[in-house]
Design a protein around this motif. Sequence first.
Motif: not given
Length: 330
Positions: A69, A72, A89-90, A94, A160-161, A166-167
Motif C-alpha cells: 500500500t 503505490h 489498486e486502492k 496513504v 500497515t493497513s 481506509r483499508d
Amino acid sequence: MRVAVFGLGRMGVRRAELLAEHDAVAELIVANRAEERGREVAARLDAAWLPIGEALDAPMDAAIVATATATHGRFVEQLVTRGVPVLCEKPLAVSVTESRRLAQLIAGASVPVQMGFQRRHDPGYRAARDAVASGALGTLYSLRLAAHDAEPSPEDYIPTSGGIFRDMHVHDFDLARWLTGEEVLQVFATGSVRHWERFARHDDVDTTAIVLTTESGIPIAVTGARHNPLGYDSRAELFGSRDSLSVGLTRHSPLRSVEGGEPQAPTPVGFLDRFETAFSAETRAFLDVARGQAPNPCAPEDAVQALRIAEACERSRRERRAVALEEIEA
C-alpha cells in the motif's frame, strides 16, 4: 500489448492471471522483490520475470500496480512520468495530501490512471446504480451497505493497513458516491474491538457502524466486521419511492435466516471469489482504457474523495462526534 504487473501478492497474481488470459496481451511481465516466487508465477503464466528496477525501465504499453500500500504512489508517479497507463489498486496513496498531489500530477500528464475499485464492475452493483440513475427506484430514501471479512487480518498486516476505514470501508465509501451520484457531506462513525484483540494492539477496531449523509440528505448506513464465520460478505440494500432492492443477497450469501434457509455452497471465502466477475471485467476495462478505446471508469479523483471520507470516519471515531467533509482537506 506488453503489460507489466508490479507486486505479486494475492491481488497482483490474480491480475496477472487475468492478463495472461486476454487476447490483447501479447507479452506479460511480472515484477516483485522475491525472485523465487516471481519466477514461479512467471513460469506458470508464460510471462517474463524482471526485478522491479528493470521492469520500471522496460518498454511497456500498460502497467498494474499491486505492490504494498505505502508504495503505490511511488510506482504510479514513475510510470505516469514515462507515459504508461496504469491500473492502481486502492489506495492511490496513504494520505489525502499525497493522493491529491498525485491526482494533480496525473491530470497534468494526461495519462490514464484507473483506480482499482472493482465493485463498480460487479453486475449486481451496476444494476443497482442503473436503477438509481434511470429513476426506476424513484426517490432514493436510504442505502445500507454491509462489509464483513471472512477471516480477520493477520497481525503483521494490521500496522500497515491504514485501519479499517481506509483499508476495508474505503470500498464502501466509493460505492456510496458511485451508487447515489452524490458527494458525502458528513459522517458519524463508531467502532470497537468486539473479539480480536490483535486490532486493539495497533489502535484499530474489528467492528464498525457508520452513518454518511449526502448532499441531498440521503442517509447511508454502513456496517463492517473483520470476521464472519460463514464467509466473506458484501451486500447493499436500496430503498426508494418506486422500488426496493438488494445486491449480494443470494442463496450463497454467508448469512443464515432463523426463519429457514442455510447458505448453500459455495459461499464466498474471500474478496477474490466474491468479486471474481468484477475483477475480470475491471481488468478488461483497463486494457480498453489503456488503448484509448474507453473512458476511465474510476479516476484518481474518485480515490481522493473515498480517502477523504475514510479519514473523516477515523476522526469521527476518535473524537466521538459527527465530522463534516469540509474539515478534511479537499
